[in-house]
Design a protein around this motif. Structure first.
Motif, PDB file in Angstrom:
ATOM      1  N   TYR A  90     -12.285   6.871   5.527  1.00 38.71           N
ATOM      2  CA  TYR A  90     -12.162   7.300   6.923  1.00 38.71           C
ATOM      3  C   TYR A  90     -11.031   8.316   7.058  1.00 38.71           C
ATOM      4  O   TYR A  90     -11.193   9.355   7.704  1.00 38.71           O
ATOM      5  CB  TYR A  90     -11.908   6.110   7.854  1.00 38.71           C
ATOM      6  CG  TYR A  90     -13.175   5.479   8.367  1.00 38.71           C
ATOM      7  CD1 TYR A  90     -13.905   6.073   9.405  1.00 38.71           C
ATOM      8  CD2 TYR A  90     -13.651   4.299   7.821  1.00 38.71           C
ATOM      9  CE1 TYR A  90     -15.076   5.499   9.876  1.00 38.71           C
ATOM     10  CE2 TYR A  90     -14.820   3.710   8.285  1.00 38.71           C
ATOM     11  CZ  TYR A  90     -15.526   4.320   9.313  1.00 38.71           C
ATOM     12  OH  TYR A  90     -16.692   3.750   9.776  1.00 38.71           O
ATOM     13  N   ALA A  91      -9.894   8.027   6.431  1.00 42.57           N
ATOM     14  CA  ALA A  91      -8.735   8.927   6.537  1.00 42.57           C
ATOM     15  C   ALA A  91      -9.033  10.298   5.931  1.00 42.57           C
ATOM     16  O   ALA A  91      -8.522  11.312   6.404  1.00 42.57           O
ATOM     17  CB  ALA A  91      -7.530   8.299   5.836  1.00 42.57           C
ATOM     18  N   THR A  94       0.843  -1.188   0.000  1.00 41.40           N
ATOM     19  CA  THR A  94       0.000   0.000   0.000  1.00 41.40           C
ATOM     20  C   THR A  94       0.879   1.239   0.000  1.00 41.40           C
ATOM     21  O   THR A  94       1.826   1.332   0.773  1.00 41.40           O
ATOM     22  CB  THR A  94      -0.886   0.026   1.272  1.00 41.40           C
ATOM     23  OG1 THR A  94      -1.645  -1.163   1.305  1.00 41.40           O
ATOM     24  CG2 THR A  94      -1.780   1.235   1.277  1.00 41.40           C
ATOM     25  N   THR A  95       0.578   2.171  -0.864  1.00 42.31           N
ATOM     26  CA  THR A  95       1.296   3.433  -0.884  1.00 42.31           C
ATOM     27  C   THR A  95       0.308   4.542  -0.574  1.00 42.31           C
ATOM     28  O   THR A  95      -0.762   4.591  -1.153  1.00 42.31           O
ATOM     29  CB  THR A  95       1.935   3.684  -2.265  1.00 42.31           C
ATOM     30  OG1 THR A  95       2.796   2.598  -2.562  1.00 42.31           O
ATOM     31  CG2 THR A  95       2.715   4.973  -2.277  1.00 42.31           C
ATOM     32  N   VAL A  96       0.677   5.413   0.340  1.00 43.41           N
ATOM     33  CA  VAL A  96      -0.187   6.522   0.717  1.00 43.41           C
ATOM     34  C   VAL A  96       0.562   7.812   0.421  1.00 43.41           C
ATOM     35  O   VAL A  96       1.694   7.983   0.850  1.00 43.41           O
ATOM     36  CB  VAL A  96      -0.529   6.461   2.224  1.00 43.41           C
ATOM     37  CG1 VAL A  96      -1.412   7.614   2.616  1.00 43.41           C
ATOM     38  CG2 VAL A  96      -1.175   5.133   2.571  1.00 43.41           C
ATOM     39  N   SER A  97      -0.082   8.696  -0.344  1.00 44.60           N
ATOM     40  CA  SER A  97       0.544   9.971  -0.693  1.00 44.60           C
ATOM     41  C   SER A  97      -0.416  11.102  -0.415  1.00 44.60           C
ATOM     42  O   SER A  97      -1.610  10.953  -0.534  1.00 44.60           O
ATOM     43  CB  SER A  97       0.903  10.006  -2.185  1.00 44.60           C
ATOM     44  OG  SER A  97       1.786   8.983  -2.505  1.00 44.60           O
ATOM     45  N   THR A 121      -3.707  10.391  -2.341  1.00 45.21           N
ATOM     46  CA  THR A 121      -3.698   9.195  -3.171  1.00 45.21           C
ATOM     47  C   THR A 121      -3.271   7.992  -2.353  1.00 45.21           C
ATOM     48  O   THR A 121      -2.351   8.098  -1.532  1.00 45.21           O
ATOM     49  CB  THR A 121      -2.720   9.368  -4.357  1.00 45.21           C
ATOM     50  OG1 THR A 121      -3.135  10.491  -5.112  1.00 45.21           O
ATOM     51  CG2 THR A 121      -2.705   8.146  -5.246  1.00 45.21           C
ATOM     52  N   ARG A 122      -3.922   6.875  -2.615  1.00 48.79           N
ATOM     53  CA  ARG A 122      -3.547   5.601  -2.008  1.00 48.79           C
ATOM     54  C   ARG A 122      -3.520   4.548  -3.094  1.00 48.79           C
ATOM     55  O   ARG A 122      -4.353   4.559  -3.992  1.00 48.79           O
ATOM     56  CB  ARG A 122      -4.533   5.195  -0.918  1.00 48.79           C
ATOM     57  CG  ARG A 122      -4.444   6.108   0.286  1.00 48.79           C
ATOM     58  CD  ARG A 122      -5.381   5.684   1.377  1.00 48.79           C
ATOM     59  NE  ARG A 122      -5.150   6.567   2.502  1.00 48.79           N
ATOM     60  CZ  ARG A 122      -5.035   6.149   3.754  1.00 48.79           C
ATOM     61  NH1 ARG A 122      -5.174   4.882   4.044  1.00 48.79           N
ATOM     62  NH2 ARG A 122      -4.827   7.005   4.715  1.00 48.79           N
ATOM     63  N   THR A 123      -2.562   3.636  -2.990  1.00 49.27           N
ATOM     64  CA  THR A 123      -2.391   2.576  -3.976  1.00 49.27           C
ATOM     65  C   THR A 123      -2.331   1.232  -3.275  1.00 49.27           C
ATOM     66  O   THR A 123      -1.655   1.091  -2.258  1.00 49.27           O
ATOM     67  CB  THR A 123      -1.073   2.792  -4.764  1.00 49.27           C
ATOM     68  OG1 THR A 123      -1.113   4.078  -5.364  1.00 49.27           O
ATOM     69  CG2 THR A 123      -0.900   1.738  -5.835  1.00 49.27           C
ATOM     70  N   LEU A 124      -3.020   0.260  -3.834  1.00 48.80           N
ATOM     71  CA  LEU A 124      -3.026  -1.109  -3.302  1.00 48.80           C
ATOM     72  C   LEU A 124      -2.605  -2.058  -4.404  1.00 48.80           C
ATOM     73  O   LEU A 124      -3.201  -2.066  -5.482  1.00 48.80           O
ATOM     74  CB  LEU A 124      -4.432  -1.472  -2.815  1.00 48.80           C
ATOM     75  CG  LEU A 124      -4.660  -2.915  -2.364  1.00 48.80           C
ATOM     76  CD1 LEU A 124      -3.830  -3.230  -1.125  1.00 48.80           C
ATOM     77  CD2 LEU A 124      -6.136  -3.157  -2.101  1.00 48.80           C
ATOM     78  N   PHE A 161      -9.801  -1.526   1.794  1.00 50.66           N
ATOM     79  CA  PHE A 161      -8.793  -0.515   1.500  1.00 50.66           C
ATOM     80  C   PHE A 161      -9.455   0.833   1.202  1.00 50.66           C
ATOM     81  O   PHE A 161      -9.054   1.872   1.728  1.00 50.66           O
ATOM     82  CB  PHE A 161      -7.955  -0.992   0.305  1.00 50.66           C
ATOM     83  CG  PHE A 161      -6.948   0.008  -0.173  1.00 50.66           C
ATOM     84  CD1 PHE A 161      -5.756   0.206   0.507  1.00 50.66           C
ATOM     85  CD2 PHE A 161      -7.180   0.742  -1.326  1.00 50.66           C
ATOM     86  CE1 PHE A 161      -4.818   1.115   0.055  1.00 50.66           C
ATOM     87  CE2 PHE A 161      -6.256   1.655  -1.787  1.00 50.66           C
ATOM     88  CZ  PHE A 161      -5.070   1.845  -1.096  1.00 50.66           C
ATOM     89  N   ALA A 162     -10.498   0.816   0.365  1.00 52.02           N
ATOM     90  CA  ALA A 162     -11.218   2.049   0.019  1.00 52.02           C
ATOM     91  C   ALA A 162     -11.923   2.623   1.254  1.00 52.02           C
ATOM     92  O   ALA A 162     -11.918   3.841   1.462  1.00 52.02           O
ATOM     93  CB  ALA A 162     -12.224   1.782  -1.097  1.00 52.02           C
ATOM     94  N   ARG A 163     -12.503   1.761   2.067  1.00 53.43           N
ATOM     95  CA  ARG A 163     -13.177   2.225   3.282  1.00 53.43           C
ATOM     96  C   ARG A 163     -12.180   2.928   4.209  1.00 53.43           C
ATOM     97  O   ARG A 163     -12.473   3.989   4.765  1.00 53.43           O
ATOM     98  CB  ARG A 163     -13.842   1.050   4.004  1.00 53.43           C
ATOM     99  CG  ARG A 163     -14.687   1.487   5.204  1.00 53.43           C
ATOM    100  CD  ARG A 163     -15.406   0.322   5.881  1.00 53.43           C
ATOM    101  NE  ARG A 163     -16.445  -0.204   5.009  1.00 53.43           N
ATOM    102  CZ  ARG A 163     -16.402  -1.393   4.391  1.00 53.43           C
ATOM    103  NH1 ARG A 163     -15.371  -2.181   4.542  1.00 53.43           N
ATOM    104  NH2 ARG A 163     -17.399  -1.793   3.632  1.00 53.43           N
ATOM    105  N   GLN A 164     -10.974   2.356   4.365  1.00 44.44           N
ATOM    106  CA  GLN A 164      -9.951   2.986   5.202  1.00 44.44           C
ATOM    107  C   GLN A 164      -9.576   4.363   4.656  1.00 44.44           C
ATOM    108  O   GLN A 164      -9.378   5.311   5.416  1.00 44.44           O
ATOM    109  CB  GLN A 164      -8.718   2.095   5.288  1.00 44.44           C
ATOM    110  CG  GLN A 164      -8.948   0.836   6.084  1.00 44.44           C
ATOM    111  CD  GLN A 164      -7.795  -0.158   5.944  1.00 44.44           C
ATOM    112  OE1 GLN A 164      -6.763   0.141   5.342  1.00 44.44           O
ATOM    113  NE2 GLN A 164      -7.975  -1.343   6.494  1.00 44.44           N
ATOM    114  N   ALA A 165      -9.469   4.465   3.326  1.00 43.44           N
ATOM    115  CA  ALA A 165      -9.157   5.760   2.715  1.00 43.44           C
ATOM    116  C   ALA A 165     -10.271   6.762   3.004  1.00 43.44           C
ATOM    117  O   ALA A 165     -10.001   7.921   3.334  1.00 43.44           O
ATOM    118  CB  ALA A 165      -8.958   5.599   1.211  1.00 43.44           C
TER     119      ALA A 165
END
Length: 190
Positions: A82-83, A40-43, A58-61, A76-80
């Motif tokens: 929330y963030a 996972t990459t979080v930007s 941006t987040r990548t899985l 993964f999308a749900r976590q994004a």
């Protein structure tokens, strides 16, 4: 809504890295801004425009070697969401918008599983007004809503759902590279 435009109306075209050059860096992100952990990459970086103070997250899985990719993508999308403050939803409209995002993620990843040898990566990005979902795969087919759409018939509703829920969607192919990126954009809740 367009299925023929290879990129969204505001884009200048496919990203320079193309589908195979994905590194978790998306439009408006600077290389090296993201933290990577477990596929996972979080930007998060300010947008490239000097006129706007809009921030694009941006987040990548990566799905490499993974099983159960549809629930993994939804989580993964749900976590994004929330963030990024879409969840917990403060109103019915915001809750519906978040559920639409999760449904579109599910449909795009499911289509890659059923029609394209499975997904390679999922990108989800958000600015103040639009959330963009992209799923890359190695398939050669062209996604399209089944026509005529028959609501009572099982199966074949994925791209019809994407078309109905999204502001726009399309497919990006990189010349000389196999596979594609299917993208969809949804409006942020008011």
């Amino acid at each position: 809504m367009s299925t023929t435009r290879p990129y969204s109306p505001g884009d200048r075209g496919p990203e320079p890295g193309g589908a195979s050059g994905a590194s978790g860096v998306s439009e408006g992100d600077a290389p090296g801004d993201g933290a990577s952990e477990g596929g996972t990459t979080v930007s998060s970086a300010p947008a490239a425009s000097s006129v706007s103070s809009v921030s694009r997250h941006t987040r990548t899985l990566s799905f490499e070697g993974a099983s159960g990719v549809v629930p993994m993508a939804r989580d993964f999308a749900r976590q994004a969401l929330y963030a990024w403050g879409w969840l917990p939803a403060s109103s019915a409209d915001r809750r519906a918008a978040a559920e639409d995002v999760l449904l579109v993620v599910s449909e795009l990843v499911t289509n890659a599983c059923l029609h394209a040898e499975g997904p390679d990566e999922l990108w989800i990005s958000c600015d103040n007004k639009v959330i963009r979902i992209e799923v890359s795969d190695r398939g050669t087919g062209q996604p399209a809503p089944r026509t005529p759409h028959r609501a009572g018939r099982p199966g074949g509703h994925g791209m019809f759902i994407v078309q109905r829920l999204c502001l726009d969607w399309g497919v990006v192919r990189t010349p000389g590279v196999g596979g594609k990126r299917v993208w969809a954009e949804l409006g942020a809740p008011a």
